[in-house]
Design an enzyme around this catalytic site. Sequence first.
Site, PDB file in Angstrom:
ATOM      1  N   ARG A  61      45.695  24.793 102.715  1.00  0.00           N
ATOM      2  CA  ARG A  61      46.626  24.814 101.545  1.00  0.00           C
ATOM      3  C   ARG A  61      47.841  24.889 101.508  1.00  0.00           C
ATOM      4  O   ARG A  61      48.478  24.685 100.023  1.00  0.00           O
ATOM      5  CB  ARG A  61      46.750  26.671 102.011  1.00  0.00           C
ATOM      6  CG  ARG A  61      46.931  27.499 100.388  1.00  0.00           C
ATOM      7  CD  ARG A  61      47.225  29.167 101.059  1.00  0.00           C
ATOM      8  NE  ARG A  61      47.835  29.765 102.319  1.00  0.00           N
ATOM      9  CZ  ARG A  61      48.194  30.400 102.823  1.00  0.00           C
ATOM     10  NH1 ARG A  61      46.701  31.083 103.405  1.00  0.00           N
ATOM     11  NH2 ARG A  61      49.084  30.279 104.150  1.00  0.00           N
ATOM     12  N   TYR A 114      50.696  28.129  73.277  1.00  0.00           N
ATOM     13  CA  TYR A 114      49.121  28.996  74.122  1.00  0.00           C
ATOM     14  C   TYR A 114      48.576  30.473  74.395  1.00  0.00           C
ATOM     15  O   TYR A 114      49.490  30.702  75.156  1.00  0.00           O
ATOM     16  CB  TYR A 114      49.126  27.516  75.304  1.00  0.00           C
ATOM     17  CG  TYR A 114      47.104  27.824  76.009  1.00  0.00           C
ATOM     18  CD1 TYR A 114      47.081  27.051  75.205  1.00  0.00           C
ATOM     19  CD2 TYR A 114      47.636  28.029  77.208  1.00  0.00           C
ATOM     20  CE1 TYR A 114      45.075  27.105  75.320  1.00  0.00           C
ATOM     21  CE2 TYR A 114      45.895  28.293  77.648  1.00  0.00           C
ATOM     22  CZ  TYR A 114      44.990  27.642  76.959  1.00  0.00           C
ATOM     23  OH  TYR A 114      43.829  26.813  77.623  1.00  0.00           O
ATOM     24  N   ASP A 186      56.124  24.309  78.571  1.00  0.00           N
ATOM     25  CA  ASP A 186      55.014  23.897  78.177  1.00  0.00           C
ATOM     26  C   ASP A 186      54.235  21.741  78.243  1.00  0.00           C
ATOM     27  O   ASP A 186      54.903  21.754  76.543  1.00  0.00           O
ATOM     28  CB  ASP A 186      53.666  24.457  77.957  1.00  0.00           C
ATOM     29  CG  ASP A 186      52.436  23.914  78.006  1.00  0.00           C
ATOM     30  OD1 ASP A 186      52.120  22.440  78.327  1.00  0.00           O
ATOM     31  OD2 ASP A 186      51.240  24.792  78.146  1.00  0.00           O
ATOM     32  N   LYS A 211      44.053  18.384  81.109  1.00  0.00           N
ATOM     33  CA  LYS A 211      43.783  17.357  80.230  1.00  0.00           C
ATOM     34  C   LYS A 211      44.478  16.364  79.628  1.00  0.00           C
ATOM     35  O   LYS A 211      42.974  15.200  80.211  1.00  0.00           O
ATOM     36  CB  LYS A 211      44.719  17.995  78.972  1.00  0.00           C
ATOM     37  CG  LYS A 211      45.045  19.912  78.474  1.00  0.00           C
ATOM     38  CD  LYS A 211      43.628  20.123  78.047  1.00  0.00           C
ATOM     39  CE  LYS A 211      43.345  21.397  78.240  1.00  0.00           C
ATOM     40  NZ  LYS A 211      44.328  22.337  77.861  1.00  0.00           N
TER      41      LYS A 211
HETATM   42  C1  LIG Z   1      44.992  23.960  78.151  1.00  0.00           C
HETATM   43  C2  LIG Z   1      46.072  23.908  78.295  1.00  0.00           C
HETATM   44  C3  LIG Z   1      46.835  25.226  79.166  1.00  0.00           C
HETATM   45  C4  LIG Z   1      46.031  25.219  79.957  1.00  0.00           C
HETATM   46  O1  LIG Z   1      45.243  24.929  81.458  1.00  0.00           O
HETATM   47  P1  LIG Z   1      43.571  25.084  81.457  1.00  0.00           P
HETATM   48  O2  LIG Z   1      44.043  24.112  82.541  1.00  0.00           O
HETATM   49  O3  LIG Z   1      42.835  24.968  80.939  1.00  0.00           O
HETATM   50  O4  LIG Z   1      44.106  26.342  82.316  1.00  0.00           O
HETATM   51  C5  LIG Z   1      48.406  25.280  78.648  1.00  0.00           C
HETATM   52  N1  LIG Z   1      48.517  24.696  77.918  1.00  0.00           N
HETATM   53  C6  LIG Z   1      47.953  23.402  77.126  1.00  0.00           C
HETATM   54  C7  LIG Z   1      49.666  23.678  75.911  1.00  0.00           C
HETATM   55  C8  LIG Z   1      46.801  24.101  77.130  1.00  0.00           C
HETATM   56  O5  LIG Z   1      46.387  22.537  75.735  1.00  0.00           O
END
Ligand SMILES: *Cc1c(COP(=O)(O)O)cnc(C)c1O
Length: 394
Positions: A61, A114, A186, A211
Amino acid sequence: MTSNAGKDARAASPETILTHSGRRTDEQFGFVNTPVYRGSTVLFGTLDDLEGSGAPYRYGRTGNPSTQAVETVITALEEAAGTVLAPSGLAAISTALLSVVSAGDDILLTDSVYEPTRLFCRETLGRMGVTTRFYDPRIGAGIADLVNEKTKLVFVESPGSLTFEVQDLPAISAVARPRGIAVMVDNSWATPLFHKPLTLGADIVVHAGTKMFIGHSDAMFGTASANAEWWPRLSRTHRLAGICASPDDAFLAARGLRTLAIRMKEQRERALELARWLEARPLVEQVLHPALESHPDHALFRRDFSGSGSLFSMVLKGKPRAAIAAMLDGLELFGMGYSWGGYESLCLPVHPERIRTATRWESDGCTFRIHVGLEGIDDLKADMAAALDRYAAA
Ligand SMILES: *Cc1c(COP(=O)(O)O)cnc(C)c1O
């Protein structure tokens, strides 16, 4: 979780970090890549080893060579003190938030955040006695009027999800830092290749690794990195919450990162070309892409970013449902689905007007979020041209 102390030396350029950092071929029999280390139990040879602190890994972990390979790269790129991994972007965000807030705290989130981040703060943190307020993404230094003695965190997402406002991070940090308020960013859109929040005054930076890092739409992943001040809290909270990314997904992230720079460059060029092309279409009311000269935050973008991402939005005039359906149902190359960051292009209708609370998103048209992948740009334009014709005809 890995701090940068004593780990791979920082390479000169981001491209070299991406290709060389986090690899220990001498420990992998000469093989170029660190393989998937699947495992829970780590065996110790002697009681001294068990009780000592010399073993690099102690339990599945808390990390292994597959996960450490990714942590090392992101830590170096973000110029962070350390990075933790999570099984999704949202898990990285929720863990990072939990590392900052306590009952009774007040936090400020950009109204362009988001949506699941918004909901986690309002609902889950709300149950724990944390108050969430939202602010205009274009507030800049005006954030000073919103902070109070209970404010613990300002959450920035720049550019904003769906609507692409660029935030004045240095101005926000200049208000937050002297007051002991943490700034979390973010940075999924720009990646550390094009934007480095920790060098602009942020304390913690989070990524939806799903992403651009993964880059192939085949895994979920997240990262959170902190400066030296916040790293102990972030790494401790992550450890005690039991958050860990699977070694298989870490392997896919490491593999994706090796080609991140070239994908970002190719996708940036295609996205920008498509955005400019769309901007000249009569049916298109507005293209929301910060690298366009027409974007209201273009100067801020030029100041704080060295490149743009693969994602932007456009607003089409009118919004008859039949036209939207005709447009989307007939797309051949652009897929319709959530997420983004893969090699394939996407187009999705979105509704920022339904989400906001601190500001209003006013438009008579329909907003579409477009992700541009690695297809031929002329093929993408042809698919979009046919889509706009169907929209106009319906
Ligand atoms: C998709 C996304 C998230 C969340 O990511 P996941 O891997 O889908 O949980 C957070 N912030 C932004 C800007 C995103 O596009």
